[in-house]
Design a protein around this motif. Sequence first.
Motif, PDB file in Angstrom:
ATOM      1  N   SER A 137     -69.501  29.043 -55.931  1.00 25.54           N
ATOM      2  CA  SER A 137     -70.177  27.758 -55.717  1.00 25.54           C
ATOM      3  C   SER A 137     -70.977  27.341 -56.940  1.00 25.54           C
ATOM      4  N   LEU A 138     -71.644  28.304 -57.574  1.00 25.70           N
ATOM      5  CA  LEU A 138     -72.402  27.991 -58.788  1.00 25.70           C
ATOM      6  C   LEU A 138     -71.485  27.475 -59.888  1.00 25.70           C
ATOM      7  N   LEU A 139     -70.322  28.104 -60.022  1.00 24.20           N
ATOM      8  CA  LEU A 139     -69.378  27.661 -61.038  1.00 24.20           C
ATOM      9  C   LEU A 139     -68.846  26.273 -60.704  1.00 24.20           C
ATOM     10  N   SER A 140     -68.557  26.027 -59.438  1.00 19.05           N
ATOM     11  CA  SER A 140     -68.098  24.709 -59.014  1.00 19.05           C
ATOM     12  C   SER A 140     -69.149  23.644 -59.334  1.00 19.05           C
ATOM     13  N   ASP A 141     -70.405  23.947 -59.067  1.00 17.06           N
ATOM     14  CA  ASP A 141     -71.486  22.999 -59.364  1.00 17.06           C
ATOM     15  C   ASP A 141     -71.587  22.721 -60.858  1.00 17.06           C
ATOM     16  N   ARG A 142     -71.434  23.768 -61.669  1.00 18.59           N
ATOM     17  CA  ARG A 142     -71.523  23.594 -63.122  1.00 18.59           C
ATOM     18  C   ARG A 142     -70.367  22.719 -63.624  1.00 18.59           C
ATOM     19  N   ILE A 143     -69.178  22.944 -63.102  1.00 11.57           N
ATOM     20  CA  ILE A 143     -68.028  22.120 -63.484  1.00 11.57           C
ATOM     21  C   ILE A 143     -68.254  20.670 -63.073  1.00 11.57           C
ATOM     22  N   SER A 144     -68.755  20.478 -61.862  1.00 16.51           N
ATOM     23  CA  SER A 144     -69.009  19.130 -61.366  1.00 16.51           C
ATOM     24  C   SER A 144     -69.999  18.393 -62.255  1.00 16.51           C
ATOM     25  N   GLU A 145     -71.041  19.079 -62.684  1.00 15.78           N
ATOM     26  CA  GLU A 145     -72.028  18.469 -63.584  1.00 15.78           C
ATOM     27  C   GLU A 145     -71.386  18.064 -64.904  1.00 15.78           C
ATOM     28  N   ASN A 146     -70.541  18.952 -65.442  1.00 14.62           N
ATOM     29  CA  ASN A 146     -69.899  18.673 -66.723  1.00 14.62           C
ATOM     30  C   ASN A 146     -68.894  17.538 -66.627  1.00 14.62           C
ATOM     31  N   VAL A 147     -68.194  17.435 -65.509  1.00 14.62           N
ATOM     32  CA  VAL A 147     -67.279  16.313 -65.301  1.00 14.62           C
ATOM     33  C   VAL A 147     -68.072  15.005 -65.223  1.00 14.62           C
ATOM     34  N   ALA A 148     -69.161  15.026 -64.471  1.00 13.77           N
ATOM     35  CA  ALA A 148     -69.992  13.830 -64.333  1.00 13.77           C
ATOM     36  C   ALA A 148     -70.579  13.391 -65.675  1.00 13.77           C
ATOM     37  N   ASP A 149     -70.867  14.347 -66.552  1.00 11.45           N
ATOM     38  CA  ASP A 149     -71.444  14.039 -67.859  1.00 11.45           C
ATOM     39  C   ASP A 149     -70.387  13.691 -68.905  1.00 11.45           C
ATOM     40  N   GLY A 150     -69.124  13.770 -68.526  1.00 10.95           N
ATOM     41  CA  GLY A 150     -68.049  13.473 -69.464  1.00 10.95           C
ATOM     42  C   GLY A 150     -67.697  14.613 -70.393  1.00 10.95           C
ATOM     43  N   ILE A 151     -68.276  15.779 -70.172  1.00  8.15           N
ATOM     44  CA  ILE A 151     -67.976  16.948 -71.006  1.00  8.15           C
ATOM     45  C   ILE A 151     -66.597  17.498 -70.683  1.00  8.15           C
ATOM     46  N   LEU A 152     -66.226  17.438 -69.412  1.00 12.75           N
ATOM     47  CA  LEU A 152     -64.908  17.855 -68.962  1.00 12.75           C
ATOM     48  C   LEU A 152     -64.178  16.657 -68.367  1.00 12.75           C
ATOM     49  N   PRO A 153     -62.854  16.653 -68.438  1.00 11.61           N
ATOM     50  CA  PRO A 153     -62.091  15.504 -67.936  1.00 11.61           C
ATOM     51  C   PRO A 153     -62.101  15.433 -66.413  1.00 11.61           C
ATOM     52  N   PRO A 154     -61.880  14.244 -65.855  1.00 10.51           N
ATOM     53  CA  PRO A 154     -61.852  14.084 -64.395  1.00 10.51           C
ATOM     54  C   PRO A 154     -60.761  14.910 -63.721  1.00 10.51           C
ATOM     55  N   SER A 155     -59.767  15.315 -64.477  1.00 12.70           N
ATOM     56  CA  SER A 155     -58.680  16.114 -63.896  1.00 12.70           C
ATOM     57  C   SER A 155     -59.139  17.505 -63.454  1.00 12.70           C
ATOM     58  N   TRP A 156     -60.314  17.904 -63.915  1.00 16.64           N
ATOM     59  CA  TRP A 156     -60.854  19.200 -63.503  1.00 16.64           C
ATOM     60  C   TRP A 156     -61.470  19.057 -62.112  1.00 16.64           C
ATOM     61  N   ASN A 157     -60.777  19.535 -61.111  1.00 16.01           N
ATOM     62  CA  ASN A 157     -61.330  19.547 -59.761  1.00 16.01           C
ATOM     63  C   ASN A 157     -62.276  20.735 -59.649  1.00 16.01           C
ATOM     64  N   PRO A 158     -63.574  20.502 -59.473  1.00 18.49           N
ATOM     65  CA  PRO A 158     -64.548  21.606 -59.515  1.00 18.49           C
ATOM     66  C   PRO A 158     -64.259  22.730 -58.521  1.00 18.49           C
ATOM     67  N   VAL A 159     -63.950  22.366 -57.289  1.00 24.94           N
ATOM     68  CA  VAL A 159     -63.711  23.395 -56.272  1.00 24.94           C
ATOM     69  C   VAL A 159     -62.463  24.194 -56.599  1.00 24.94           C
ATOM     70  N   ASP A 160     -61.394  23.523 -56.988  1.00 31.69           N
ATOM     71  CA  ASP A 160     -60.131  24.208 -57.261  1.00 31.69           C
ATOM     72  C   ASP A 160     -60.241  25.127 -58.474  1.00 31.69           C
ATOM     73  N   VAL A 161     -60.859  24.634 -59.550  1.00 35.28           N
ATOM     74  CA  VAL A 161     -60.978  25.454 -60.759  1.00 35.28           C
ATOM     75  C   VAL A 161     -61.882  26.651 -60.504  1.00 35.28           C
ATOM     76  N   ALA A 162     -63.000  26.436 -59.816  1.00 37.15           N
ATOM     77  CA  ALA A 162     -63.906  27.546 -59.527  1.00 37.15           C
ATOM     78  C   ALA A 162     -63.229  28.591 -58.651  1.00 37.15           C
ATOM     79  N   GLU A 163     -62.464  28.138 -57.674  1.00 33.68           N
ATOM     80  CA  GLU A 163     -61.741  29.071 -56.810  1.00 33.68           C
ATOM     81  C   GLU A 163     -60.717  29.867 -57.619  1.00 33.68           C
ATOM     82  N   PHE A 164     -60.017  29.204 -58.507  1.00 32.74           N
ATOM     83  CA  PHE A 164     -59.028  29.850 -59.368  1.00 32.74           C
ATOM     84  C   PHE A 164     -59.680  30.945 -60.202  1.00 32.74           C
ATOM     85  N   ILE A 165     -60.801  30.629 -60.837  1.00 28.24           N
ATOM     86  CA  ILE A 165     -61.481  31.615 -61.679  1.00 28.24           C
ATOM     87  C   ILE A 165     -62.018  32.758 -60.826  1.00 28.24           C
TER      88      ILE A 165
END
Length: 201
Positions: A137-165
């Motif tokens: 969940s912490l990783l998902s939140d961090r990804i979500s923040e980075n997507v919202a800030d434009g650091i990561l592309p919108p194609s990065w689904n936070p829940v899916d990527v965090a689950e994968f890792i």
Amino acid sequence: MAGVRGQGRKFDVDSALDQAMFAFWEHGYEGTSVSMLTSAMGINPPSLYSAFGGKEGLFFATIDRYLATRGDFMGRAFAEEPHAAKLISRLLYDAASHYTDDSCPGGCLIISSAVGVTEANRSIADRLRNMRNANVSLLSDRISENVADGILPPSWNPVDVAEFIGVIIQGMSQRARDGASRQQLERVADRTLASLGPNVG
């Protein structure tokens, strides 16, 4: 607290916890008896119960000890890497290094020590499961923040990527227990990062 009273003398708590941690790590919660623990720690059963309240209390004291020592790499990575891409890379390569450290039983204590338990110890497994899920969940939140800030592309689904890792890291722990080398797990990390695209690595 440097030590507590046991068998007519004080014993060093950190040293005792290290020995108990290794016992739980090697044999799992249910596979580690009180007699195994007292033998490893160099104390008698009354001292164990007096200091830790029993086997379960000792187990979670060793979990705290693990997170503060041999298992601290994940907490440090979350604290020190604000960008999810760098965080993921660090988590994977640090896991490859720490899980294959030949000075310990291998893998992750929190992942491996209560994989299968009887119903009487279901609460043990549940607490460890919640700890693992909290990291995802912490990783998902961090990804979500980075997507919202434009650091990561919108194609990065936070829940899916965090689950994968999370799946990859837990799998790396088991492979380390089964004898995989650091180099083999680093190649897993390489492939995992490559699969996430040019934003990671």
